[in-house]
Scaffold this motif. Structure first.
Motif, PDB file in Angstrom:
ATOM      1  N   ASN A  71     -15.712   0.792  -1.685  1.00 47.01           N
ATOM      2  CA  ASN A  71     -16.647   0.889  -2.818  1.00 47.01           C
ATOM      3  C   ASN A  71     -16.015   1.449  -4.087  1.00 47.01           C
ATOM      4  O   ASN A  71     -16.708   1.983  -4.955  1.00 47.01           O
ATOM      5  CB  ASN A  71     -17.875   1.734  -2.446  1.00 47.01           C
ATOM      6  CG  ASN A  71     -19.078   1.420  -3.314  1.00 47.01           C
ATOM      7  OD1 ASN A  71     -19.288   0.270  -3.708  1.00 47.01           O
ATOM      8  ND2 ASN A  71     -19.864   2.423  -3.656  1.00 47.01           N
ATOM      9  N   ASN A  72     -14.706   1.332  -4.198  1.00 43.53           N
ATOM     10  CA  ASN A  72     -14.007   1.712  -5.423  1.00 43.53           C
ATOM     11  C   ASN A  72     -13.246   0.510  -5.972  1.00 43.53           C
ATOM     12  O   ASN A  72     -12.707  -0.290  -5.201  1.00 43.53           O
ATOM     13  CB  ASN A  72     -13.025   2.853  -5.168  1.00 43.53           C
ATOM     14  CG  ASN A  72     -13.727   4.155  -4.857  1.00 43.53           C
ATOM     15  OD1 ASN A  72     -14.660   4.548  -5.544  1.00 43.53           O
ATOM     16  ND2 ASN A  72     -13.291   4.829  -3.805  1.00 43.53           N
ATOM     17  N   PHE A  73     -13.201   0.390  -7.283  1.00 44.06           N
ATOM     18  CA  PHE A  73     -12.399  -0.622  -7.964  1.00 44.06           C
ATOM     19  C   PHE A  73     -11.060  -0.006  -8.362  1.00 44.06           C
ATOM     20  O   PHE A  73     -10.965   1.195  -8.614  1.00 44.06           O
ATOM     21  CB  PHE A  73     -13.097  -1.108  -9.239  1.00 44.06           C
ATOM     22  CG  PHE A  73     -14.055  -2.246  -9.050  1.00 44.06           C
ATOM     23  CD1 PHE A  73     -14.727  -2.440  -7.857  1.00 44.06           C
ATOM     24  CD2 PHE A  73     -14.308  -3.127 -10.087  1.00 44.06           C
ATOM     25  CE1 PHE A  73     -15.615  -3.479  -7.681  1.00 44.06           C
ATOM     26  CE2 PHE A  73     -15.209  -4.178  -9.939  1.00 44.06           C
ATOM     27  CZ  PHE A  73     -15.865  -4.360  -8.735  1.00 44.06           C
ATOM     28  N   TYR A  74     -10.047  -0.864  -8.431  1.00 38.57           N
ATOM     29  CA  TYR A  74      -8.720  -0.437  -8.889  1.00 38.57           C
ATOM     30  C   TYR A  74      -8.142  -1.520  -9.784  1.00 38.57           C
ATOM     31  O   TYR A  74      -8.139  -2.699  -9.418  1.00 38.57           O
ATOM     32  CB  TYR A  74      -7.800  -0.207  -7.687  1.00 38.57           C
ATOM     33  CG  TYR A  74      -6.348   0.093  -8.040  1.00 38.57           C
ATOM     34  CD1 TYR A  74      -5.989   1.303  -8.625  1.00 38.57           C
ATOM     35  CD2 TYR A  74      -5.344  -0.830  -7.763  1.00 38.57           C
ATOM     36  CE1 TYR A  74      -4.657   1.583  -8.923  1.00 38.57           C
ATOM     37  CE2 TYR A  74      -4.014  -0.557  -8.052  1.00 38.57           C
ATOM     38  CZ  TYR A  74      -3.673   0.653  -8.630  1.00 38.57           C
ATOM     39  OH  TYR A  74      -2.359   0.923  -8.930  1.00 38.57           O
ATOM     40  N   ASN A  75      -7.694  -1.120 -10.952  1.00 39.61           N
ATOM     41  CA  ASN A  75      -7.034  -2.035 -11.881  1.00 39.61           C
ATOM     42  C   ASN A  75      -5.550  -2.020 -11.563  1.00 39.61           C
ATOM     43  O   ASN A  75      -4.845  -1.068 -11.870  1.00 39.61           O
ATOM     44  CB  ASN A  75      -7.290  -1.573 -13.320  1.00 39.61           C
ATOM     45  CG  ASN A  75      -6.597  -2.436 -14.355  1.00 39.61           C
ATOM     46  OD1 ASN A  75      -5.647  -3.156 -14.056  1.00 39.61           O
ATOM     47  ND2 ASN A  75      -7.046  -2.350 -15.588  1.00 39.61           N
ATOM     48  N   LEU A  76      -5.078  -3.087 -10.923  1.00 35.00           N
ATOM     49  CA  LEU A  76      -3.666  -3.112 -10.535  1.00 35.00           C
ATOM     50  C   LEU A  76      -2.776  -3.768 -11.582  1.00 35.00           C
ATOM     51  O   LEU A  76      -1.565  -3.857 -11.392  1.00 35.00           O
ATOM     52  CB  LEU A  76      -3.500  -3.791  -9.171  1.00 35.00           C
ATOM     53  CG  LEU A  76      -3.958  -5.230  -9.003  1.00 35.00           C
ATOM     54  CD1 LEU A  76      -2.789  -6.182  -9.140  1.00 35.00           C
ATOM     55  CD2 LEU A  76      -4.586  -5.416  -7.620  1.00 35.00           C
ATOM     56  N   GLY A  77      -3.364  -4.191 -12.689  1.00 35.01           N
ATOM     57  CA  GLY A  77      -2.545  -4.742 -13.768  1.00 35.01           C
ATOM     58  C   GLY A  77      -3.380  -5.343 -14.876  1.00 35.01           C
ATOM     59  O   GLY A  77      -4.283  -6.134 -14.617  1.00 35.01           O
ATOM     60  N   THR A  78      -3.087  -4.940 -16.098  1.00 33.90           N
ATOM     61  CA  THR A  78      -3.706  -5.521 -17.290  1.00 33.90           C
ATOM     62  C   THR A  78      -2.594  -6.097 -18.153  1.00 33.90           C
ATOM     63  O   THR A  78      -1.615  -5.402 -18.441  1.00 33.90           O
ATOM     64  CB  THR A  78      -4.477  -4.468 -18.108  1.00 33.90           C
ATOM     65  OG1 THR A  78      -5.532  -3.935 -17.309  1.00 33.90           O
ATOM     66  CG2 THR A  78      -5.058  -5.070 -19.380  1.00 33.90           C
TER      67      THR A  78
END
Length: 273
Positions: A71-78
């Motif tokens: 239930n957590n989001f993670y931004n692995l690259g922008t």
């Protein structure tokens, strides 16, 4: 006209090509092979349906690659292609990611940003992200310990990391935790320092990338023996480790005494909806 949508149906090859363009001028070298890029997506838990792409016509010119666990989001690259910078594309993609997070009822959104990347840091701060932790990254080129196999060090099943991780004072970052390791368990090796039946330390490495992924040691002797054993077993030209919690003074001291030098620092940032 620019439009934004998730990355369902977009090939890994297309995302990879945009990734290489977007990170071609990054402060750190970011030119993985396609195979390494695909493994990175798997290890970090990439989900196309919650990720965001910026499209100019049919051309993918920007992306936010998102993952979801517990239930957590993670931004692995922008990333945004160099030719399309300064159009607030990253800001709009981040807004779309946050909307998706809220629609899914996720508890938090986590990301890491280089401390020196002030522009990205300012954007995340503007959107409501706050610094949660400071991470230090290290590289070993000239060990100060003699590589030496130890009878106290045993090879362990990689699945043991789920138990060993619970002994750490500071939890690993998203890309170093048990989920990332077990998603690609065949790429990793795990070692423990044992005194009788008692485990006084452990380390998880990726021999191919020459990286130390997790490490915990109750004593300096156990930690030094683990590292000396690994260096003797693999004869690495270099060994790197990322995202060491800056509060972990004992591990930082051990790494420094063994010969690791600090390379860069990152902030872990957290958005709570």
């Amino acid at each position: 006209m620019m439009h934004y949508q998730n990355l369902n149906g977009v090939s890994v090859e297309t995302i990879y090509a945009t990734f290489l363009d977007a990170f071609s001028d990054y402060a750190l070298p970011m030119k993985p092979s396609l195979d390494a890029f695909q493994k990175m997506l798997v290890g970090k838990g990439f989900h196309a349906d919650i990720s965001v792409g910026a499209f100019c016509g049919t051309d993918l010119v920007g992306f936010i690659l998102n993952a979801e666990r517990e239930n957590n989001f993670y931004n692995l690259g922008t990333g945004v292609k160099v030719a399309f910078r300064a159009q607030k594309i990253a800001s709009k993609m981040l807004d779309a990611s946050i909307r998706t997070l809220k629609e899914r009822g996720a508890a938090a959104y986590v990301l890491e940003v280089l401390q020196e990347n002030r522009k990205a840091f300012a954007l995340y701060e503007q959107k409501g992200f706050q610094v949660a932790r400071r991470f230090l990254c290290f590289r070993l080129d000239a060990p100060q310990v003699q590589p030496q196999l130890s009878t106290h060090v045993t090879t362990e099943a990689v699945d043991q990391v789920a138990n060993f991780e619970t002994t750490l004072e500071f939890p690993p970052s998203w890309q170093n935790n048990q989920h990332a390791i077990l998603a690609l368990r065949g790429d990793f090796q795990c070692f423990a320092y044992r005194k009788g039946e008692e485990v006084l330390g452990y380390a998880v490495i990726n021999p191919t990338s020459q990286s130390l992924v997790q490490m915990g040691a109750q004593t300096k002797k156990a930690g030094a023996a683990l590292l000396a054993h690994i260096l003797a077993l693999f004869a690495f030209e270099t060994l790197s480790t990322i995202n060491v919690d800056a509060r972990n003074e004992s591990l930082i001291q051990l790494l420094t005494e063994v010969g690791f030098v600090r390379t860069f620092e990152q902030y872990e940032m957290l958005f709570n909806p």
